[in-house]
Enzyme design. Structure first.
Site, short mmCIF file in Angstrom:
data_model
loop_
_atom_site.label_atom_id
_atom_site.label_comp_id
_atom_site.label_asym_id
_atom_site.label_seq_id
_atom_site.Cartn_x
_atom_site.Cartn_y
_atom_site.Cartn_z
N HIS A 186 0.69 -1.47 -0.03
CA HIS A 186 0.12 -0.06 -0.13
C HIS A 186 0.69 1.28 -0.07
O HIS A 186 0.69 2.11 0.83
CB HIS A 186 -1.05 0.17 1.29
CG HIS A 186 -2.13 0.72 0.72
ND1 HIS A 186 -2.83 1.47 1.63
CD2 HIS A 186 -3.02 0.65 -0.25
CE1 HIS A 186 -4.02 1.75 1.21
NE2 HIS A 186 -4.01 1.51 -0.05
N HIS A 221 -3.32 2.24 12.58
CA HIS A 221 -2.72 1.39 11.30
C HIS A 221 -3.29 -0.10 11.22
O HIS A 221 -4.31 -0.11 11.21
CB HIS A 221 -0.98 1.62 11.29
CG HIS A 221 -0.55 1.32 9.99
ND1 HIS A 221 -1.02 0.74 8.93
CD2 HIS A 221 0.98 1.21 9.75
CE1 HIS A 221 -0.37 0.71 7.82
NE2 HIS A 221 1.05 0.95 8.51
N LYS A 254 -13.36 7.75 18.06
CA LYS A 254 -12.74 7.36 16.78
C LYS A 254 -13.29 5.92 16.55
O LYS A 254 -13.42 5.07 17.25
CB LYS A 254 -11.54 7.44 16.59
CG LYS A 254 -10.65 7.29 15.46
CD LYS A 254 -9.58 8.10 15.16
CE LYS A 254 -9.57 9.33 14.39
NZ LYS A 254 -8.28 9.77 13.99
N ILE A 255 -13.96 5.76 15.38
CA ILE A 255 -14.60 4.45 14.95
C ILE A 255 -13.51 3.76 14.08
O ILE A 255 -13.24 4.12 13.12
CB ILE A 255 -15.99 4.73 14.34
CG1 ILE A 255 -16.81 5.83 14.99
CG2 ILE A 255 -16.55 3.36 14.02
CD1 ILE A 255 -17.19 5.42 16.56
N MET A 256 -13.03 2.71 14.71
CA MET A 256 -12.04 1.80 14.17
C MET A 256 -12.58 1.11 13.06
O MET A 256 -13.60 0.54 13.05
CB MET A 256 -11.07 1.08 15.34
CG MET A 256 -10.58 1.63 16.35
SD MET A 256 -9.42 2.98 15.69
CE MET A 256 -8.94 4.00 16.79
N GLY A 257 -11.50 1.28 11.97
CA GLY A 257 -12.11 0.52 10.80
C GLY A 257 -12.77 1.46 9.57
O GLY A 257 -13.09 0.92 8.58
N PHE A 258 -12.83 2.62 10.22
CA PHE A 258 -13.37 3.60 8.97
C PHE A 258 -12.26 4.63 8.79
O PHE A 258 -11.63 4.94 9.67
CB PHE A 258 -14.66 4.16 9.71
CG PHE A 258 -15.75 3.43 9.81
CD1 PHE A 258 -16.50 3.28 8.53
CD2 PHE A 258 -16.00 1.88 10.67
CE1 PHE A 258 -17.62 2.24 8.26
CE2 PHE A 258 -17.17 1.52 10.46
CZ PHE A 258 -17.79 1.29 9.32
N HIS A 260 -9.65 6.86 6.04
CA HIS A 260 -8.41 6.55 5.50
C HIS A 260 -7.83 7.83 5.16
O HIS A 260 -7.98 8.92 4.74
CB HIS A 260 -8.74 5.78 4.09
CG HIS A 260 -7.15 5.25 4.04
ND1 HIS A 260 -6.47 5.86 2.93
CD2 HIS A 260 -6.71 3.80 4.14
CE1 HIS A 260 -5.32 4.96 2.82
NE2 HIS A 260 -5.81 3.77 3.66
N ASP A 311 -9.83 -2.62 6.78
CA ASP A 311 -9.63 -3.54 8.07
C ASP A 311 -10.97 -3.83 8.59
O ASP A 311 -11.26 -4.86 9.10
CB ASP A 311 -8.93 -2.71 9.38
CG ASP A 311 -7.48 -2.84 8.96
OD1 ASP A 311 -6.69 -3.87 8.64
OD2 ASP A 311 -6.88 -1.55 8.98
N ARG A 336 2.09 -8.00 4.50
CA ARG A 336 2.61 -6.98 4.38
C ARG A 336 4.29 -6.94 4.21
O ARG A 336 4.80 -6.47 3.54
CB ARG A 336 2.38 -6.07 5.12
CG ARG A 336 2.77 -4.55 5.03
CD ARG A 336 2.23 -3.98 3.42
NE ARG A 336 0.91 -3.73 3.28
CZ ARG A 336 0.24 -2.73 3.57
NH1 ARG A 336 0.77 -1.87 4.38
NH2 ARG A 336 -1.18 -2.66 3.30
N ARG A 355 16.42 11.53 5.54
CA ARG A 355 16.48 12.61 6.41
C ARG A 355 15.74 14.05 6.32
O ARG A 355 16.40 14.98 5.78
CB ARG A 355 18.03 12.84 6.64
CG ARG A 355 18.56 13.15 8.11
CD ARG A 355 17.86 14.45 8.44
NE ARG A 355 18.35 14.94 9.74
CZ ARG A 355 17.99 16.00 10.43
NH1 ARG A 355 17.04 16.62 9.92
NH2 ARG A 355 18.68 16.54 11.52
#
Ligand code: COA
Length: 374
Positions: A186, A221, A254-258, A260, A311, A336, A355
């Site tokens: 990705h 992530h 925060k709603i996980m899986g939503f 990007h 996810d 991954r 850097r």
């Protein structure tokens, strides 16, 4: 204080390098690996073909694929010293910490001495990651030292066989193949960028992958698939999901899986894995988690115009395949590593140490005060 920062938080939208591996950043909608659409690959390819594609830039011929499979099979069994290290990692550890430590230990026991060996070490990680996770898991949760080698035809089958200690169904192998393909690569996501930063110092490949695993571990992530499972399993049914989610949104949770960082209207991987979530739910004869997930999707779009990412529908898919929730993110690692490795090779092929600079927002220059005067 010095001047206010002009930097863009999270480097969002900044081009940080070039890649020939993946196009996610171009339009923020499509996703291609080396020019192939991810849905095309997920519907037709095996994970091994995709891993090969990422390492060598083209799909393998039958002969090349056969040799790739053989090399992977030959490297599956874990060295005894690694099994002993895994036995020493406590049962209370998170499986992602086991993966990170397992990868690092592998790099101690089977060091990369020269970059000319990199392809062998990539095969080593692809072959051994399923056993690193399942050996530790069975040792601590079932009191069993499992055989880590196997004759399974694919990484997906090998992993499911190690996990369940029986032959997996063809449907489950296919679902996992698709999932591994979706998770394979990705572009400059956080863990891949971490791998490239590490690689740019000319460190060894295991150090770069270890850095990537540590970065993938966070809930913003890779950890989102586990958090999504916690969310959907906290609801009894779709009506409960509607109510519960509305309460969470008003509490500004925060709603996980939503959502990007790059995609704006949908995640192409979600469309594919949602289909699998449905098929696997139908296979086990239980559509409740799927229906709850769909309700969450409706609410999130209606209320926030946020869509499920890769996810979200993985949660019910993996759950109904009998995979323990703690192992969701380690499966992401198993996959991954193919993308990380391809990026490490790409970085090494045209390297300059990464850097960047920072906008200084701290104190004006001042003189050291002796401790007695503070
Ligand atoms: N739940 C609730 N609100 C969300 C949200 C979510 N999952 N995702 C984004 N938002 C909100 C943000 O808080 C922000 O609101 P604000 O402007 O009031 O601060 C707004 O939507 C826009 O956010 P955006 O710029 O699109 O997100 P980002 O690039 O900062 O972060 C993620 C991207 C993926 C980290 C973020 O969407 C997130 O935390 N999602 C949940 C974790 C997850 O599923 N991660 C896996 C990613 S594949």
């Amino acid at each position: 204080m010095v001047q206010k920062s002009t930097s863009t938080a999270g480097l969002r939208g900044q081009v940080a390098g070039e890649t020939a591996l993946c196009t996610v950043g171009v339009t923020g909608s499509g996703l291609t690996y080396c020019g192939y659409d991810v849905s095309d690959l997920a519907a037709n390819a095996t994970f091994e073909e995709v891993a090969y594609l990422l390492q060598f830039g083209q799909l393998p011929s039958q002969d090349e694929l056969d040799r790739f499979h053989q090399a992977l099979k030959a490297q599956r069994a874990l060295p005894q010293a690694l099994c002993e290290i895994l036995e020493r990692i406590p049962k209370s550890a998170h499986p992602m910490d086991v993966m990170r430590t397992g990868c690092s230990a592998l790099g101690v026991l089977q060091q990369e001495n020269d970059f000319s060996e990199q392809d062998d070490h990539i095969i080593n990680m692809l072959a051994k990651f399923p056993a690193i996770m399942t050996y530790w898991y069975h040792f601590h949760f079932n009191g069993k030292k499992i055989e880590t080698g196997s004759n399974a035809d694919s990484i997906a089958e090998h992993f499911l066989e190690l996990l369940t200690q029986s032959s997996p169904s063809e449907l489950h192998v296919q679902a996992l193949q698709a999932s591994l393909i979706l998770y394979a690569e990705h572009e400059f996501n956080a863990s891949t960028f971490a791998a490239r930063v590490a690689a740019s110092t000319l460190t060894d490949i295991y150090s770069a992958v270890t850095a990537a695993i540590g970065t993938l571990r966070g809930p913003l992530h890779g950890g989102a698939n586990e958090a999504a499972m916690a969310l959907i399993s906290s609801f009894n049914d779709p009506a409960d999901a509607e109510q519960g989610l509305m309460a969470m949104l008003s509490a500004k949770d925060k709603i996980m899986g939503f959502g990007h960082a790059v995609y704006r209207t949908s995640d192409p991987r979600s469309i594919v894995i949602k289909e699998w979530a449905k098929r696997i739910g139908e296979e086990v004869g239980n559509m409740n988690l799927y229906n709850i997930s769909e309700q969450c999707e409706k609410v999130m779009w209606r209320e926030k115009e946020l869509f499920p990412n890769a996810d979200f529908y993985h949660a019910s898919t993996y759950h109904h395949m009998g995979i323990p929730t703690d192992l969701f993110t380690p499966i992401f690692v198993m996959s991954r590593v193919s993308g990380w490795a391809a990026h490490i090779k790409e970085q090494r092929a045209n390297n300059r140490i990464i850097r960047p600079s920072a906008d200084y927002i701290g104190e004006e220059p001042r003189v050291y005060t002796p401790i007695t005067d503070r």
